[in-house]
Design an enzyme around this catalytic site. Structure first.
Site, mmCIF file in Angstrom:
data_model
loop_
_atom_site.group_PDB
_atom_site.id
_atom_site.type_symbol
_atom_site.label_atom_id
_atom_site.label_comp_id
_atom_site.label_asym_id
_atom_site.label_seq_id
_atom_site.Cartn_x
_atom_site.Cartn_y
_atom_site.Cartn_z
ATOM 1 C CB SER A 122 -73.186 -4.392 19.702
ATOM 2 O OG SER A 122 -73.109 -5.732 20.070
ATOM 3 C CG ASP A 238 -67.171 -5.506 24.876
ATOM 4 O OD1 ASP A 238 -67.903 -6.475 25.156
ATOM 5 O OD2 ASP A 238 -67.421 -4.704 23.967
ATOM 6 C CG HIS A 270 -70.878 -4.749 24.450
ATOM 7 N ND1 HIS A 270 -69.951 -4.934 23.446
ATOM 8 C CD2 HIS A 270 -72.104 -4.937 23.872
ATOM 9 C CE1 HIS A 270 -70.588 -5.220 22.306
ATOM 10 N NE2 HIS A 270 -71.887 -5.216 22.543
#
Length: 308
Positions: A122, A238, A270
């Site tokens: 991320s 995601d 995610h």
């Protein structure tokens, strides 16, 4: 597989507890990875709801012969005192400690110092190219659910996704809040550093400077100038980053580069775990369901590392 308790940055103002997971083999030097967290104050397992993606990665990769270093994020341990610092940026929050972690691995005689990789998740994936450039000096970069865009653009998209799933009444309230945030974000790069440090954009503590400093070091610039191996992975369910704008964004910008590999995973979220609800409004519920990082993801990362 062995877990060893370690301390990253033991000589600094912000020592951090960590775990080095090493494979069972002892005959040869191990390749190794540093795991770098996403946004927010995360512990070393990157605990999100009832999920522990960094623990899964450490166990899975070490079974494949790769040592894995994970550690508590600085804001997880020292968040309260760091709030007072108006000049906080991703450098203090993430970058410095990831470089210290790479240095820590280089000093370990069991590890091949030419085969140390960064796995950024991320926000950590967005920062991985900069971490490499500012002293990480990795053998290769793995970006999990990252983005070539600016952080504030992603946040606005997330807000708009939430807005679109609200009822009429809530939509009216949220629209005003999102418009106010949008105008704050829109002005960030017109501010001097000093002005940005004194301008709040989110809550009581998050200042414009945090976004400005990060936005002025766009990850895509580092990636475009890089010839070392890069592996970009994303789940197609995601809802925190977008297949179209982020995964395909990377592909459009870097697709011609022979050093960059891409992989999109069906039905993963995610956290690279099976999608449950698949919508941002149910994020909390999604991550409450205890799951594991998909085995294929771990296999692909280890195969890629071992091929270099």
């Amino acid at each position: 597989m062995a877990d060893e308790k370690v301390v990253i940055g033991s000589e600094t103002k912000y020592p951090l507890n960590g775990i080095l997971t090493t494979p069972n083999e002892t005959k040869k030097l191990f390749p190794a990875v540093v795991l770098v967290h996403g946004s927010g104050p995360n512990n070393m397992d990157e605990k999100i709801g009832n999920n522990y993606p960094f623990k899964d990665l450490a166990e899975g990769l070490s079974e494949k012969g790769i040592a894995v270093l994970r550690y508590d994020k600085r804001t997880f341990v020292y968040g309260k005192e760091m709030r007072k610092d108006t000049g906080i940026s991703v450098k203090e929050e993430t970058i410095e400690d990831a470089i210290l972690a790479a240095d820590f691995l280089r000093k370990d005689s069991r590890i091949d110092s030419n085969k140390i990789f960064i796995v950024g998740h991320s926000l950590g994936g967005m920062l991985a190219p900069r971490i490499d450039s500012e002293g990480g000096n990795f053998a290769g970069i793995i970006i999990l659910g990252g983005s070539p865009r600016k952080l504030e653009e992603i946040m606005m998209d997330q807000n708009n996704d939430v807005l679109n799933s609200l009822n009429k009444f809530l939509k009216m309230i949220a629209k005003k809040q999102i418009a106010a945030l949008s105008s704050k974000f829109g002005n960030i790069y017109n501010l001097s550093d000093e002005e940005a440090k004194s301008t709040l954009v989110l809550g009581k503590y998050v200042r414009a400077y945090y976004f400005k400093e990060m936005g002025e070091h766009p990850s895509i610039q580092y990636l475009k100038e890089m010839d070392k191996p890069v592996f970009i992975l994303q789940g197609d369910k995601d809802f925190q980053v977008s297949v179209q704008k982020d995964y395909n964004g990377y592909k459009n910008l870097l697709g011609d580069m022979p050093n960059v590999t891409f992989k999109l995973y069906p039905n993963l979220n995610h956290l690279f775990m099976p999608s449950v609800y698949g919508e941002i409004l149910k994020a909390k519920k999604e991550y409450k369901v205890a799951q594991r990082v998909d085995k294929q993801v771990i296999n692909d990362i280890s195969d890629w590392i071992l091929s270099i």
